[in-house]
Design a protein around this motif. Structure first.
Motif, mmCIF file in Angstrom:
data_model
loop_
_atom_site.group_PDB
_atom_site.id
_atom_site.type_symbol
_atom_site.label_atom_id
_atom_site.label_comp_id
_atom_site.label_asym_id
_atom_site.label_seq_id
_atom_site.Cartn_x
_atom_site.Cartn_y
_atom_site.Cartn_z
ATOM 1 N N ARG A 47 -3.970 3.275 -2.685
ATOM 2 C CA ARG A 47 -4.240 2.991 -1.288
ATOM 3 C C ARG A 47 -3.118 3.590 -0.439
ATOM 4 N NH1 ARG A 47 -8.141 1.910 -3.573
ATOM 5 N NH2 ARG A 47 -9.468 0.038 -3.496
ATOM 6 N N GLN A 48 -3.482 4.113 0.711
ATOM 7 C CA GLN A 48 -2.499 4.696 1.619
ATOM 8 C C GLN A 48 -1.879 3.616 2.490
ATOM 9 O OE1 GLN A 48 -1.472 7.886 1.604
ATOM 10 N NE2 GLN A 48 -2.845 8.229 -0.146
ATOM 11 N N SER A 49 -0.601 3.790 2.799
ATOM 12 C CA SER A 49 0.076 2.829 3.677
ATOM 13 C C SER A 49 -0.499 2.919 5.077
ATOM 14 C CB SER A 49 1.581 3.105 3.710
ATOM 15 O OG SER A 49 1.827 4.413 4.180
ATOM 16 N N GLU A 50 -0.509 1.778 5.763
ATOM 17 C CA GLU A 50 -1.066 1.703 7.106
ATOM 18 C C GLU A 50 0.057 1.557 8.118
ATOM 19 O OE1 GLU A 50 -3.743 -1.567 6.990
ATOM 20 O OE2 GLU A 50 -5.268 -0.519 5.821
ATOM 21 N N VAL B 32 -3.133 -1.318 -7.968
ATOM 22 C CA VAL B 32 -4.073 -0.464 -7.236
ATOM 23 C C VAL B 32 -3.568 -0.205 -5.820
ATOM 24 C CG1 VAL B 32 -6.382 -0.404 -6.213
ATOM 25 C CG2 VAL B 32 -6.088 -1.087 -8.600
ATOM 26 N N LEU B 33 -3.068 -1.239 -5.156
ATOM 27 C CA LEU B 33 -2.548 -1.060 -3.800
ATOM 28 C C LEU B 33 -1.368 -0.095 -3.776
ATOM 29 C CD1 LEU B 33 -2.654 -4.737 -2.449
ATOM 30 C CD2 LEU B 33 -4.032 -2.817 -1.660
ATOM 31 N N ARG C 125 0.840 -1.197 0.000
ATOM 32 C CA ARG C 125 0.000 0.000 0.000
ATOM 33 C C ARG C 125 0.879 1.252 0.000
ATOM 34 N NH1 ARG C 125 -5.347 -0.047 2.026
ATOM 35 N NH2 ARG C 125 -6.238 -2.144 2.179
ATOM 36 N N GLY C 126 0.595 2.159 -0.911
ATOM 37 C CA GLY C 126 1.312 3.428 -0.927
ATOM 38 C C GLY C 126 2.746 3.353 -1.403
ATOM 39 N N LEU C 127 3.145 2.233 -2.011
ATOM 40 C CA LEU C 127 4.533 2.126 -2.481
ATOM 41 C C LEU C 127 4.833 3.183 -3.543
ATOM 42 C CD1 LEU C 127 7.132 0.408 -2.192
ATOM 43 C CD2 LEU C 127 6.337 -0.933 -4.146
ATOM 44 N N GLY C 128 3.821 3.601 -4.302
ATOM 45 C CA GLY C 128 4.022 4.633 -5.311
ATOM 46 C C GLY C 128 4.482 5.953 -4.720
ATOM 47 N N GLN C 129 4.105 6.248 -3.457
ATOM 48 C CA GLN C 129 4.575 7.466 -2.800
ATOM 49 C C GLN C 129 5.920 7.256 -2.111
ATOM 50 O OE1 GLN C 129 1.132 6.429 -2.210
ATOM 51 N NE2 GLN C 129 0.691 7.716 -4.000
#
Length: 523
Positions: free
Chosen positions: A474-477, A469-470, A402-406
């Motif tokens: 999706r934001q990292s938790e 998509v993840l 999740r959020g690996l793109g950021q």
């Protein structure tokens, strides 16, 4: 008085594989005599130099086998040289180059993929001392070179003895490497044991099938087995040759991880060191398929109808298992394991009716799938579980992405390219490979198999897109995941894999022409 007949060996034809195997032997000596702090650098330079040197020798061989007057034939007892074999070796070397780069990296966390000392007992004091000393098991690199040498010779094997020996040369180093993970060592050792059991089954079936074929024909040479089988059709027990061939194929299908012979393969992928998983998923599958081609071309043509029905059933079952079970996976390594099973099903449909187009398509598919797979596992090795900010084992749960793109835009972009290629999306190598593969199967009369493969491919796209998509939507938790940096080798492997995936996808014609010239095994 007995006389010794000197075997006729064309050493230049064996030179590319001998360079790899010779380097493996030299790597063993490096482990014995070079100081520990220098071993990783020396082993990496040796391995990369050997692979590049082997590439140069292969380029010279290609000029000989694909020229106006092709030089083909036996280079040693049990091994043939031809355009198909040389092209297969080139594809295996590309996979080997990327795999060596992923194995040789020491990340910004100061660790690598392999245990400090594989002989240390997990959780004991000696393991702690080795880890604190900063050691890493560099013996994995010469073991990789031994396996790579076997992979290069496996598709060139032209008799049953050579086939079995090369199968063992490919497999034995991998049994050891699967147990060498730096983290989750008990899981890694379990994976090695399971892979060893799978390999034992593979060898047993292959040997039993070889025994039946030898008993029925009196020869271990592919061409002689085929010739005797044709001459004796309708004479004596007619089931021995088909039964022997089916058992031989089962032995190879274990290595391909085709259903129902895939059991434990996902466990092996999950527990092995991540770079080794990539090497197994790409290299073993490619070399086993390319060796299977030669078996089917020379021996399988004698029992075409029976064999076609068996392979069709296995292909459909393999696609079904890989697709359905892969969709419900929550571990990224297990997901890619079932993805590999589905891809094995796609590749099997090209073997139902072998022709020049199917041979070139299989070569292209082996390259496209192999490059994307090694690259994807290289990225997985950099996404880690965080222990108070310190990097631990690979974070393989899908939610970890999740959020690996950021957090790591370059890694997320590269993983996206690999997932799109595996899904067969246009402008990637995977799309071109799937198109060529499905086209060859349809032209060979397997339209219904192609329809099944297209449906399966559409379904498998779900779990590739889910990962994308993840990463982006999706934001990292929490702070449970950390992305470690590469000190060069993994970054280089991922970059090369991305470039190859996009270049072949955008400008496929030069490679298609080259591989079309390599399809010289078709009858």
């Amino acid at each position: 008085m007995s006389t010794f007949t000197e075997p006729a060996i064309y050493w230049a034809g064996l030179a590319p594989a001998l360079v790899i195997l010779g380097t493996a032997v030299l790597g063993v000596l490096v482990e014995a005599f070079v100081p520990r702090r220098l071993r990783l650098s020396v082993q990496t330079v040796l391995a990369l130099a050997a692979i590049m040197g082997s590439f140069v020798l292969l380029a010279g061989q290609w000029a000989l086998v694909a020229g106006e007057t092709p030089m083909t034939g036996e280079i040693a007892n049990g091994f043939d040289i031809d355009p198909f074999g040389v092209a297969a070796q080139g594809i295996i070397l590309v996979i080997g180059l990327l795999a060596v780069l992923t194995m040789a990296d020491r990340t910004s966390a100061g660790d690598g993929a392999f245990a400090a000392q594989a002989a240390d007992r997990p959780g004991r004091a000696e393991e702690t001392e080795s880890l604190h000393a900063g050691w890493m098991g560099t013996e994995a690199l010469p073991l990789t070179m031994f396996s790579l040498g076997g992979m290069m010779l496996f598709p060139q094997a032209s008799n049953l003895i050579a086939l079995f020996v090369m199968l063992e040369l490919v497999s034995l180093p991998l049994y050891i490497m699967a147990a060498m993970a730096r983290h989750r060592r008990l899981l890694s050792q379990e994976a090695a044991l399971k892979y060893f059991v799978l390999g034992a089954f593979s060898s047993a079936f292959l040997l039993l099938g070889s025994a039946l074929l030898y008993g029925a024909t009196g020869s271990v040479d592919y061409s002689e087995i085929a010739q005797v089988s044709r001459l004796t059709q309708g004479v004596g027990p007619g089931w021995i040759v088909p039964a022997g061939l089916v058992l031989l194929l089962v032995g190879l299908l274990f290595k391909i991880a085709a259903a129902p012979f895939h059991s434990w393969s996902p466990d092996v992928y999950q527990g092995s060191p991540t770079p080794v998983t990539g090497f197994m998923a790409a290299g073993v599958k490619a070399t086993a398929f390319l060796a299977l081609v030669r078996v089917l071309v020379f021996i399988g043509m004698t029992v075409t109808e029976e064999l076609g029905a068996v392979l069709s059933a296995i292909a459909v079952l393999t696609m079904l298992v890989g697709t359905v079970v892969g969709i419900v996976q929550r571990d990224v390594k297990r997901m890619l394991a079932y993805s590999a099973i589905a891809h094995a099903g796609y590749m099997l449909i090209a073997l139902i009716s072998i022709n020049r187009l199917s041979l070139s398509a299989l070569l292209l598919y082996s390259l496209a799938y192999g490059v994307s797979t090694v690259g994807a596992f290289g990225i997985i090795s950099l996404v880690r579980v965080s222990h108070g900010g310190a990097a631990g084992a690979e974070a393989t749960d899908l939610d970890s992405y999740r959020g690996l793109g950021q957090r790591a835009p370059w890694l997320a972009a590269a993983m996206t390219v690999f997932m799109l290629s595996l899904a067969g999306i246009p402008l990637t190598a995977g799309f071109v490979a799937k198109y060529e593969l499905f086209l060859s199967a349809a032209l060979g009369g397997g339209v219904w198999l192609v329809v099944a493969a297209v449906v399966s491919s559409a379904a498998t796209a779900f779990f590739y897109m889910r990962l994308i998509v993840l990463m982006y939507f999706r934001q990292s938790e929490g702070e449970g995941v950390v992305v470690v940096g590469s000190r060069g080798p993994v970054a280089a492997a991922v970059t090369v894999a991305v470039v190859l995936t996009l270049v072949v996808g955008i400008l496929p014609q030069p490679l298609l022409t080259l591989l079309g010239s390599a399809a010289m095994l078709a009858p």
